[in-house]
Motif scaffolding. Sequence first.
Motif, PDB file in Angstrom:
ATOM      1  N   VAL A  36       0.840  -1.210   0.000  1.00 45.13           N
ATOM      2  CA  VAL A  36       0.000   0.000   0.000  1.00 45.13           C
ATOM      3  C   VAL A  36       0.870   1.254   0.000  1.00 45.13           C
TER       4      VAL A  36
ATOM      5  N   ASN B  29      -6.173   0.120 -11.739  1.00 43.30           N
ATOM      6  CA  ASN B  29      -6.359   1.361 -12.515  1.00 43.30           C
ATOM      7  C   ASN B  29      -5.070   2.137 -12.738  1.00 43.30           C
ATOM      8  N   ILE B  30      -4.022   1.799 -12.023  1.00 44.91           N
ATOM      9  CA  ILE B  30      -2.794   2.598 -12.090  1.00 44.91           C
ATOM     10  C   ILE B  30      -1.607   1.764 -12.560  1.00 44.91           C
TER      11      ILE B  30
ATOM     12  N   ILE C 264       2.037   2.502  -3.352  1.00 47.18           N
ATOM     13  CA  ILE C 264       1.072   3.058  -4.317  1.00 47.18           C
ATOM     14  C   ILE C 264       1.425   4.491  -4.736  1.00 47.18           C
ATOM     15  N   SER C 265       1.817   5.323  -3.792  1.00 44.28           N
ATOM     16  CA  SER C 265       2.160   6.716  -4.148  1.00 44.28           C
ATOM     17  C   SER C 265       3.227   6.740  -5.246  1.00 44.28           C
TER      18      SER C 265
ATOM     19  N   SER D  18      -5.821   8.410 -25.764  1.00 41.51           N
ATOM     20  CA  SER D  18      -6.668   9.204 -24.866  1.00 41.51           C
ATOM     21  C   SER D  18      -6.160  10.633 -24.726  1.00 41.51           C
TER      22      SER D  18
ATOM     23  N   GLU E 226      -6.629  -5.599  -6.768  1.00 37.83           N
ATOM     24  CA  GLU E 226      -7.821  -4.859  -7.189  1.00 37.83           C
ATOM     25  C   GLU E 226      -7.705  -3.369  -6.883  1.00 37.83           C
ATOM     26  N   ASN E 227      -6.733  -3.004  -6.067  1.00 38.80           N
ATOM     27  CA  ASN E 227      -6.531  -1.591  -5.756  1.00 38.80           C
ATOM     28  C   ASN E 227      -5.453  -0.914  -6.597  1.00 38.80           C
TER      29      ASN E 227
ATOM     30  N   VAL F 192       1.664   5.463  -8.695  1.00 44.55           N
ATOM     31  CA  VAL F 192       0.859   6.474  -9.391  1.00 44.55           C
ATOM     32  C   VAL F 192       1.785   7.441 -10.137  1.00 44.55           C
TER      33      VAL F 192
ATOM     34  N   LYS G  59      -0.324  -1.139 -15.881  1.00 43.87           N
ATOM     35  CA  LYS G  59      -0.637  -1.687 -17.186  1.00 43.87           C
ATOM     36  C   LYS G  59      -0.945  -3.172 -17.091  1.00 43.87           C
TER      37      LYS G  59
ATOM     38  N   TRP H 159       2.977   5.839 -13.157  1.00 39.18           N
ATOM     39  CA  TRP H 159       1.841   5.757 -14.088  1.00 39.18           C
ATOM     40  C   TRP H 159       1.668   7.073 -14.843  1.00 39.18           C
ATOM     41  N   VAL H 160       1.576   8.173 -14.154  1.00 40.30           N
ATOM     42  CA  VAL H 160       1.335   9.447 -14.851  1.00 40.30           C
ATOM     43  C   VAL H 160       2.571   9.887 -15.627  1.00 40.30           C
TER      44      VAL H 160
ATOM     45  N   ARG I  28       2.383   3.034 -24.472  1.00 40.51           N
ATOM     46  CA  ARG I  28       2.826   4.045 -23.504  1.00 40.51           C
ATOM     47  C   ARG I  28       3.313   3.311 -22.266  1.00 40.51           C
ATOM     48  N   PRO I  29       4.582   3.487 -21.909  1.00 39.95           N
ATOM     49  CA  PRO I  29       5.111   2.699 -20.795  1.00 39.95           C
ATOM     50  C   PRO I  29       4.408   3.019 -19.477  1.00 39.95           C
ATOM     51  N   GLY I  30       4.613   2.161 -18.509  1.00 37.62           N
ATOM     52  CA  GLY I  30       4.006   2.375 -17.199  1.00 37.62           C
ATOM     53  C   GLY I  30       4.316   1.240 -16.251  1.00 37.62           C
TER      54      GLY I  30
END
Lengths: 554, 554
Positions: B77, B125-126, B80-81, B306, B121-122, B84, B128, B87-88, B154-156
């Motif tokens: 957890v 969305n962030i 996650i920061s 997108s 599951e958390n 993200v 690939k 991801w961006v 797009r990498p991630g």
Amino acid sequence: MRVADYLANYISELGVHNVFMLSGTGSVHLDDAFAFQKDMKHICARHEAAAVHMAEAAAKLTGKIGVVIATTGPGGVNAISGVVEAWVDSTPVLVISGQVNTHQVSEGIRSFGVQGFNIIENVRNITKYAVQITDPYSIKLHLEKAIHEAYSGRPGPVWLDIPFDVQAAEININNLEGFTIESKPNLSSERKLNEAISLIRNSEKPLVIFGQGVRNSLAIKEFEIFLETYQIPAICSRMALDILPYDNSYFFGMGGMRGHKAPSILMREADTIVILGSSFTHAYAGDHYDFYNQDAKSIMVNIDNSEATKPGLRIDISLNMDIKEFLNASNNLSKNNDLKPSKWLQRCRYLHENLPSVDDSMAKNPINSYYFVECLNRVSKENHIFVNDAGSSNYICSQALKLKNGQREITSGAFYTMGIALPLAIGASLTEDTAQVIAITGDGSIELNIQELRTLSQNNLDVKLFIINNGGYASIRKSQDELVGGGRYTDDAEVLNFKNIAKAFELEFEILENYETLELDLEKILSTKSSVLIEVVCDFKQEIIEPFNIDYIK
Amino acid sequence: MRVADYLANYISELGVHNVFMLSGTGSVHLDDAFAFQKDMKHICARHEAAAVHMAEAAAKLTGKIGVVIATTGPGGVNAISGVVEAWVDSTPVLVISGQVNTHQVSEGIRSFGVQGFNIIENVRNITKYAVQITDPYSIKLHLEKAIHEAYSGRPGPVWLDIPFDVQAAEININNLEGFTIESKPNLSSERKLNEAISLIRNSEKPLVIFGQGVRNSLAIKEFEIFLETYQIPAICSRMALDILPYDNSYFFGMGGMRGHKAPSILMREADTIVILGSSFTHAYAGDHYDFYNQDAKSIMVNIDNSEATKPGLRIDISLNMDIKEFLNASNNLSKNNDLKPSKWLQRCRYLHENLPSVDDSMAKNPINSYYFVECLNRVSKENHIFVNDAGSSNYICSQALKLKNGQREITSGAFYTMGIALPLAIGASLTEDTAQVIAITGDGSIELNIQELRTLSQNNLDVKLFIINNGGYASIRKSQDELVGGGRYTDDAEVLNFKNIAKAFELEFEILENYETLELDLEKILSTKSSVLIEVVCDFKQEIIEPFNIDYIK
């Protein structure tokens, strides 16, 4: 009135007077409204996850919702660690996040605007209610719904994401619509309730295992009556250590892998276990739910039905209902009982007295950390709030604290989140500003929120932060010894120089190294009002008590 | 061989030689396998988000996937920061998390086992690709698929969650099945490509806006040829500042709200804009996409469709394809061209020369932070890696750095994640251990990952960490002045005593307060090999250049 001011005003009128935040451009109206709201103190944390932990402490102490403001993008994302903690530990926390202007918000794209991010779709699984406010006039509805959800059923965090233009939007508060609570029907049948009561009555060796659900349903008094009425022994889970004082004559400490010794035997002997408001995890009940008598009947009362239907767990009677309703019904049914303490209860008391966690052999140098916690406990007063961290310091506190009537204990119960003690202590001290906070953390854990040491000193809080120095990640080294063979340690992180750390973050510093003067030293430390960081140099080879490995007592 | 060893071995054979982790019981086999893998160095971070940032730096510098190990529950957890952020900012990072034993994993429940949490599951969305490995023999398939996804398109970031028993499971590696990559058809038509080329050719004032997509598609060389072939001026977005050296004669700096001055005029004058591998955000193009000539034609080439279909953004020709393919096709089509520098190109060069960010008037005390960055840039060498943080220090670096051929710059481009500079610097230094890292952060930002100062000193890295002290959250105060009226500041967090902080975290310390000796002082600091924390006391009232507010030059 701005939407932001409406929010701040509403929260203040709920009786919530502390808001935890980290300022940002994307939340500028929220920050401003809460900071300048009458009867509201804003506390600037130095990381958003820590701000959530502070709000958790406030919620745990007051029963009222904890409130956090975070900015858009990384601000809200940083808060997630705290929100997951509130989720697994069932704490009502409201996060209000800033967002970019409404017209810039886009779906299905990684980021948008300046630091824009779809936070709501990323916190839906870890909140009871999460919504982005797009219509300023929907604010009352969503706010009331969020607060209702945070408390109702099994409590948990909720999230409102408020775009910049909506924060700033002027609204006429007379035109706002609120939320009407629909009353939910009782989830369990009377027949099942009667079956449960009858099973308890007819058991020779019933045992209650209770969790924080007892507190969350505001049923501590009813619970005490229940234990007395049924003359039933009780052991608790991690979050419920402070529900009954240690000297309550029906209470025999904490069960589970890291619990007290007596409960490990009681769990193996009980013929009926009654699990009240506890999630009864693997850490408690065994890897294969095998830490208790496998022939015992089991009753679970939990507002969250998913706890009773976990794969592998066999529950004979599952009551999906509020603890208070269950206790009231049970207490009414047995009002005229006149039970005497049974042989079973005497057995519980015998084991409890003869299997202490701390004994005289521990009085030696280097300091045994159980001895330290017991000593600290002894000199503590009834209005002390204990705050504990993860890792070995958590286990030691579980096993050595003997909480007195009136004392509270706050920690991370389900997740053992490393580093949580410091922000919890700050939140607790701000919430109960006449109480002194005794926080106990480890030399590894302290690092994860170390930035908040300056929040502590800057707010000059009456927090005594004890750091157990046992030479680094002790509990991890132990796992490695057991699981991958001795001597294969992966952690090379060196322990900090805490004296210099205290100076850098402008805290007073003390070091404790001698068991002989420990009690006097502790009394002196607790007699001051300032924020103090105390390094307790303990035995680096301290073993954690494993209650299921102790010799069984007939 | 354990599944964990298979993973460590595979990653090592990819040529990835650093893994960033924080040890835990739930990941004990993973930690062990990676720590004792040949040709692999494990770096113990002190927070999982920081570990991900370190891996991001490695990925950004090498183009290879960055690898992080986290433990179950709070470990994953906390990561996650960082995820993200990856991801961006489109960075290929693989997080491998520990999980409780397979038989304890449950769906639809808040937590399970000891610290068990449904992380997959958390993070869906962030990332690939995100999957929990339940069959030990599926490890090769999922690992190869994850790595492929991290790079492709797009990498991630990608995520593998591995239950405890699966980590430890012994497998016969001859019986593993791998992943076969299916080639994807070209996404854009040749007709649209020809239209785009023709539009560029027939424009009087074409302007390329390029982002890190140029680097991600390994097309820097092709891009240089493209600019020369078409004699077309180019400006960059935040993550692309180091793709061309500042002295490239077709490159005119960074555009956008916090960019250089000349590009703000070029954007208003260009009749065709060609957006290559940049997300062209509101921060760049204006709150309503109105920072550029509204009569200009627009072409966007992006592997992520997108970005071209964002609400409010008008793109005339959208090419959903790889940048390298686009550049190769364009370069082939115009091979025999013999274009001369146009009047438009001369105009670009004129504005570029006459609108510098830093001028002589800034040479004074207190130190102007633009002057400081320019000075630092001047004394830097070609193999220096710059690392920047969020907040005003980010803006100042965008506007004052003039990167030399060979220099890299790493920062948070889309999210402006506060506190990212320190872990990025550590990751960069470990990855390119012969280069010196110049990191620039702010007095507010440094606090969010301050625990990593000890990771820096313990690894004795050649990192010079400059902290611009401008009296606290300067960029937030500025927002508050503009947005809620002067003097309503919400932030009371006091600036740290950095001399004591350096001592506490065992770093050398320097303080710079005088512009006159600045260049000499900096040369001296850069001449050492040790980790140094340098406080640069700057003007507390430093204004950030707002390129769209400057006087327009005809």
